[in-house]
Design an enzyme around this catalytic site. Structure first.
Site, PDB file in Angstrom:
ATOM      1  N   CYS A  32       8.747   0.461  11.401  1.00 57.32           N
ATOM      2  CA  CYS A  32       7.345   0.518  12.250  1.00 57.32           C
ATOM      3  C   CYS A  32       7.161  -1.237  13.044  1.00 57.32           C
ATOM      4  O   CYS A  32       6.537  -0.488  13.912  1.00 57.32           O
ATOM      5  CB  CYS A  32       6.470   1.205  10.977  1.00 57.32           C
ATOM      6  SG  CYS A  32       7.069   2.079   9.785  1.00 57.32           S
ATOM      7  N   CYS A  56       2.394   6.219  12.180  1.00 57.28           N
ATOM      8  CA  CYS A  56       2.172   6.236  10.647  1.00 57.28           C
ATOM      9  C   CYS A  56       1.487   4.040  10.358  1.00 57.28           C
ATOM     10  O   CYS A  56       1.127   3.926  11.670  1.00 57.28           O
ATOM     11  CB  CYS A  56       2.740   5.599   9.757  1.00 57.28           C
ATOM     12  SG  CYS A  56       4.097   3.948  10.002  1.00 57.28           S
ATOM     13  N   CYS A 116      12.054   7.883  12.217  1.00 58.64           N
ATOM     14  CA  CYS A 116      11.188   8.519  11.594  1.00 58.64           C
ATOM     15  C   CYS A 116      10.593   9.725  12.979  1.00 58.64           C
ATOM     16  O   CYS A 116      10.169  10.291  12.707  1.00 58.64           O
ATOM     17  CB  CYS A 116       9.893   7.709  11.737  1.00 58.64           C
ATOM     18  SG  CYS A 116       9.240   6.305  12.169  1.00 58.64           S
ATOM     19  N   ASP A 172       8.963   8.719  15.134  1.00 61.16           N
ATOM     20  CA  ASP A 172       7.468   8.204  15.951  1.00 61.16           C
ATOM     21  C   ASP A 172       7.030   7.841  17.151  1.00 61.16           C
ATOM     22  O   ASP A 172       8.522   6.623  17.629  1.00 61.16           O
ATOM     23  CB  ASP A 172       6.142   7.555  15.395  1.00 61.16           C
ATOM     24  CG  ASP A 172       6.515   7.474  13.670  1.00 61.16           C
ATOM     25  OD1 ASP A 172       6.489   9.399  13.711  1.00 61.16           O
ATOM     26  OD2 ASP A 172       5.452   7.710  12.008  1.00 61.16           O
TER      27      ASP A 172
HETATM   28 FE1  FES Z   1       6.869   5.992  11.730  1.00 59.33          FE
HETATM   29 FE2  FES Z   1       5.919   4.379  10.650  1.00 59.33          FE
HETATM   30  S1  FES Z   1       7.167   6.270   9.418  1.00 59.33           S
HETATM   31  S2  FES Z   1       6.738   4.488  12.572  1.00 59.33           S
END
Ligand code: FES
Length: 127
Positions: free
Chosen positions: A104, A60, A35, A37
């Protein structure tokens, strides 16, 4: 039916140990390839123990809950014990994560391990 366990929600709403340690002994940063992140862990080490653990997570809600839980689990542990915390342990402690959020939980323990490795490689360089 709620998607997240109560524990995940609780850590997401009230995350522990958020922030930065400016004079950290080790820093570990990981990005989630799925994602994009990011998660960064900062550690302070004393007598081979994780005296302080803080994190900054751009991700998230599940990632924030995971970071919070990892920081709580790691604090006070020895470096070897910290290295043994697995993504699975963290997800279990949180009462599980929905399947589409498993990725995640991959960041948390990994970022902590990287911070410990960073500390260890600095120590090795100074020795
Ligand atoms: Fe990216 Fe959860 S959607 S860490």
């Amino acid at each position: 039916m709620p998607i997240y366990s109560e524990k995940v929600m609780e850590h997401f709403m009230n995350p522990r140990n958020v922030g930065e340690i400016p004079d950290a002994d080790g820093v570990g940063e990981v990005g989630n390839p799925i994602c994009g992140d990011m998660m960064t862990f900062y550690i302070k080490v004393k007598d081979n123990r994780l005296e302080d653990v803080k994190f900054k997570t751009f991700g998230c809600g599940a990632a924030i809950a995971v970071s919070s839980m990892v920081s709580e689990m790691a604090k006070g542990k020895t470096l070897d014990e910290g290295m043994m915390i697995s993504n699975r342990d963290v997800a279990d402690e949180l009462g599980g994560l929905p399947k589409n959020k498993w990725h995640c939980s991959n960041l948390g323990a990994e970022a902590l391990h990287k911070a410990i490795e960073d500390y260890r490689s600095k120590q090795a360089r100074e020795a």
